[in-house]
Design a protein around this motif. Sequence first.
Motif, PDB file in Angstrom:
ATOM      1  N   ALA A 175      -7.264 -13.214 -15.690  1.00  0.00           N
ATOM      2  CA  ALA A 175      -8.247 -13.853 -14.648  1.00  0.00           C
ATOM      3  C   ALA A 175      -7.353 -14.629 -13.637  1.00  0.00           C
ATOM      4  O   ALA A 175      -7.798 -14.754 -12.444  1.00  0.00           O
ATOM      5  CB  ALA A 175      -9.340 -14.758 -15.394  1.00  0.00           C
ATOM      6  N   SER A 176      -6.555 -15.528 -14.094  1.00  0.00           N
ATOM      7  CA  SER A 176      -5.576 -16.400 -13.389  1.00  0.00           C
ATOM      8  C   SER A 176      -5.027 -15.551 -12.114  1.00  0.00           C
ATOM      9  O   SER A 176      -4.529 -15.633 -10.992  1.00  0.00           O
ATOM     10  CB  SER A 176      -4.819 -17.138 -13.890  1.00  0.00           C
ATOM     11  N   ALA A 177      -4.293 -14.384 -12.709  1.00  0.00           N
ATOM     12  CA  ALA A 177      -3.437 -13.558 -11.870  1.00  0.00           C
ATOM     13  C   ALA A 177      -4.433 -12.785 -10.844  1.00  0.00           C
ATOM     14  O   ALA A 177      -3.880 -12.610  -9.727  1.00  0.00           O
ATOM     15  CB  ALA A 177      -2.891 -12.427 -12.833  1.00  0.00           C
ATOM     16  N   ALA A 178      -5.669 -12.509 -11.188  1.00  0.00           N
ATOM     17  CA  ALA A 178      -6.531 -11.801 -10.482  1.00  0.00           C
ATOM     18  C   ALA A 178      -6.775 -12.681  -9.344  1.00  0.00           C
ATOM     19  O   ALA A 178      -6.956 -12.505  -7.957  1.00  0.00           O
ATOM     20  CB  ALA A 178      -7.988 -11.484 -11.029  1.00  0.00           C
ATOM     21  N   GLU A 179      -7.118 -14.243  -9.482  1.00  0.00           N
ATOM     22  CA  GLU A 179      -7.416 -14.931  -8.581  1.00  0.00           C
ATOM     23  C   GLU A 179      -6.228 -14.952  -7.454  1.00  0.00           C
ATOM     24  O   GLU A 179      -6.375 -15.689  -6.631  1.00  0.00           O
ATOM     25  CB  GLU A 179      -7.657 -16.314  -9.264  1.00  0.00           C
ATOM     26  N   SER A 180      -5.050 -15.222  -8.039  1.00  0.00           N
ATOM     27  CA  SER A 180      -3.525 -15.306  -7.139  1.00  0.00           C
ATOM     28  C   SER A 180      -3.360 -13.962  -6.654  1.00  0.00           C
ATOM     29  O   SER A 180      -2.536 -13.872  -5.360  1.00  0.00           O
ATOM     30  CB  SER A 180      -2.546 -15.629  -8.182  1.00  0.00           C
ATOM     31  N   GLY A 181      -4.021 -12.953  -6.517  1.00  0.00           N
ATOM     32  CA  GLY A 181      -3.872 -11.749  -5.916  1.00  0.00           C
ATOM     33  C   GLY A 181      -2.611 -10.951  -6.407  1.00  0.00           C
ATOM     34  O   GLY A 181      -2.239 -10.057  -5.810  1.00  0.00           O
ATOM     35  N   LYS A 182      -2.128 -11.223  -7.525  1.00  0.00           N
ATOM     36  CA  LYS A 182      -0.738 -10.665  -8.096  1.00  0.00           C
ATOM     37  C   LYS A 182      -1.326  -9.964  -9.381  1.00  0.00           C
ATOM     38  O   LYS A 182      -0.497  -9.280 -10.175  1.00  0.00           O
ATOM     39  CB  LYS A 182       0.315 -11.345  -8.590  1.00  0.00           C
ATOM     40  N   SER A 183      -2.615  -9.701  -9.557  1.00  0.00           N
ATOM     41  CA  SER A 183      -3.047  -9.118 -10.991  1.00  0.00           C
ATOM     42  C   SER A 183      -2.488  -7.656 -11.195  1.00  0.00           C
ATOM     43  O   SER A 183      -1.728  -7.465 -12.121  1.00  0.00           O
ATOM     44  CB  SER A 183      -4.264  -9.067 -10.899  1.00  0.00           C
ATOM     45  N   ASN A 184      -2.578  -6.732 -10.291  1.00  0.00           N
ATOM     46  CA  ASN A 184      -2.095  -5.456 -10.267  1.00  0.00           C
ATOM     47  C   ASN A 184      -0.698  -5.235 -10.527  1.00  0.00           C
ATOM     48  O   ASN A 184      -0.290  -4.490 -11.643  1.00  0.00           O
ATOM     49  CB  ASN A 184      -2.658  -4.600  -8.779  1.00  0.00           C
ATOM     50  N   GLU A 185       0.161  -6.084  -9.913  1.00  0.00           N
ATOM     51  CA  GLU A 185       1.417  -5.794 -10.081  1.00  0.00           C
ATOM     52  C   GLU A 185       1.912  -6.512 -11.477  1.00  0.00           C
ATOM     53  O   GLU A 185       2.836  -5.811 -12.439  1.00  0.00           O
ATOM     54  CB  GLU A 185       2.415  -6.734  -9.241  1.00  0.00           C
ATOM     55  N   GLN A 186       1.238  -7.532 -12.000  1.00  0.00           N
ATOM     56  CA  GLN A 186       1.693  -8.006 -13.350  1.00  0.00           C
ATOM     57  C   GLN A 186       1.194  -7.222 -14.461  1.00  0.00           C
ATOM     58  O   GLN A 186       1.911  -6.825 -15.438  1.00  0.00           O
ATOM     59  CB  GLN A 186       1.172  -9.461 -13.362  1.00  0.00           C
ATOM     60  N   LEU A 187      -0.077  -6.645 -14.204  1.00  0.00           N
ATOM     61  CA  LEU A 187      -0.575  -5.649 -15.214  1.00  0.00           C
ATOM     62  C   LEU A 187       0.131  -4.260 -15.248  1.00  0.00           C
ATOM     63  O   LEU A 187       0.284  -3.769 -16.624  1.00  0.00           O
ATOM     64  CB  LEU A 187      -2.150  -5.573 -14.848  1.00  0.00           C
ATOM     65  N   ARG A 188       0.735  -4.067 -14.266  1.00  0.00           N
ATOM     66  CA  ARG A 188       1.718  -2.793 -14.300  1.00  0.00           C
ATOM     67  C   ARG A 188       2.843  -3.214 -15.149  1.00  0.00           C
ATOM     68  O   ARG A 188       3.356  -2.069 -15.826  1.00  0.00           O
ATOM     69  CB  ARG A 188       1.933  -2.276 -12.794  1.00  0.00           C
ATOM     70  N   GLU A 189       3.465  -4.217 -15.139  1.00  0.00           N
ATOM     71  CA  GLU A 189       4.558  -4.553 -15.729  1.00  0.00           C
ATOM     72  C   GLU A 189       4.140  -4.547 -17.229  1.00  0.00           C
ATOM     73  O   GLU A 189       5.342  -4.440 -17.969  1.00  0.00           O
ATOM     74  CB  GLU A 189       4.971  -5.851 -15.225  1.00  0.00           C
ATOM     75  N   MET A 190       3.080  -4.494 -17.612  1.00  0.00           N
ATOM     76  CA  MET A 190       2.710  -4.589 -19.164  1.00  0.00           C
ATOM     77  C   MET A 190       2.965  -3.139 -19.705  1.00  0.00           C
ATOM     78  O   MET A 190       2.844  -3.152 -21.051  1.00  0.00           O
ATOM     79  CB  MET A 190       1.555  -5.259 -19.264  1.00  0.00           C
ATOM     80  N   LEU A 191       2.754  -2.342 -19.005  1.00  0.00           N
ATOM     81  CA  LEU A 191       2.693  -0.931 -19.408  1.00  0.00           C
ATOM     82  C   LEU A 191       3.834  -0.335 -20.052  1.00  0.00           C
ATOM     83  O   LEU A 191       5.066  -0.932 -19.739  1.00  0.00           O
ATOM     84  CB  LEU A 191       2.635   0.348 -18.263  1.00  0.00           C
ATOM     85  N   PRO A 192       3.621   0.417 -21.126  1.00  0.00           N
ATOM     86  CA  PRO A 192       5.036   1.069 -21.623  1.00  0.00           C
ATOM     87  C   PRO A 192       5.871   2.053 -20.737  1.00  0.00           C
ATOM     88  O   PRO A 192       5.187   2.553 -19.895  1.00  0.00           O
ATOM     89  CB  PRO A 192       4.521   1.970 -22.871  1.00  0.00           C
ATOM     90  N   ALA A 193       7.069   1.973 -20.617  1.00  0.00           N
ATOM     91  CA  ALA A 193       7.945   2.689 -19.672  1.00  0.00           C
ATOM     92  C   ALA A 193       7.597   4.115 -19.550  1.00  0.00           C
ATOM     93  O   ALA A 193       7.598   4.693 -18.407  1.00  0.00           O
ATOM     94  CB  ALA A 193       9.391   2.505 -19.956  1.00  0.00           C
ATOM     95  N   SER A 194       7.384   4.652 -20.605  1.00  0.00           N
ATOM     96  CA  SER A 194       6.755   6.439 -20.729  1.00  0.00           C
ATOM     97  C   SER A 194       5.891   6.611 -19.921  1.00  0.00           C
ATOM     98  O   SER A 194       5.760   7.404 -19.230  1.00  0.00           O
ATOM     99  CB  SER A 194       6.664   6.607 -22.129  1.00  0.00           C
ATOM    100  N   VAL A 195       4.755   5.621 -19.794  1.00  0.00           N
ATOM    101  CA  VAL A 195       3.366   5.903 -19.007  1.00  0.00           C
ATOM    102  C   VAL A 195       3.698   5.318 -17.736  1.00  0.00           C
ATOM    103  O   VAL A 195       3.445   6.060 -16.854  1.00  0.00           O
ATOM    104  CB  VAL A 195       2.310   5.095 -19.881  1.00  0.00           C
TER     105      VAL A 195
END
Length: 298
Positions: free
Chosen positions: A33-53
Amino acid sequence: MKSSNTSRRAGLSFARLAVATALAFGVAGSFAASAAESGKSNEQLREMLPASVRDAGTMKVVISLAYPPMEYSDAGSTDLKGADIDLAKEVADRLGLKIDFQNVEFPQLITSVTTGRADMIWTAFSDLTKRQGQLDFIDYFKTGNKIFVPVSYQDNIKAVKDLCGKTVSVATGTNWVGIMEDLSKQTCDASNQVNILQIGTLGEQLMQLKQDRAQAVMMGFEGVLDLQKQQPDKFYTIGDLYDPGNYGIGFAKGSTQLRDAVQATLEAMKADGAYEKILDRYGLKEAAVDSFTVNAGK
């Protein structure tokens, strides 16, 4: 799919490490939620993905058509629609991934994921304890089961007991089979049980009703609501809301990194209102969960 239980590589970015720490302390929702409010949510969420995906650039989602309003196509079209379809597309978009929907028969859903042919099941699939031996679930949608009957039977079928000795159709391989079997045992004499007819799709079930080969159908209440909306005054319901629970997004055991990335993305969507907006598009806002739990099925 390779297991994601091993430690992450030392070269993780600070943002990715922060997300992992938030998850470890059970605060993925507030972080997202905090990330979404800061406008950086998508980039940070993408960093959570396993490298294979992340490197493949595609999220492979297995579904089982057709079950409106969750997943379906209009007559004469191959375009996918539905609450599940739109939710999955939004998650993939926020993670910077293309989406590949793979349609299979319902009994093939689990093996499609456990063998690695798909990354996840996202298709009106109940989170059940008996399924958790093979899968992990993110619970994202409240559901329950209803029995509906054509109005032509309304003088003769007024309660579940009136189905004794008659035929009820359920989707092949679903938990509705067991629910209906238990309900028949509880309601009917041993010599006059409900005949349970397993059918692949709703369209085929409706054909069975039309031909009087079945007198009723059991399925999720969201499907009944949509059917009554699409075909007003043709069907009515009997009995209670049976076995209330949640639909879950199913992941193979060991796919915890991908599971956590999807969970955090859903939390971000809830924080900015996109989650409820998609459900409301299909008249399903009341089915929204308060939080996205993992393996909370019974």
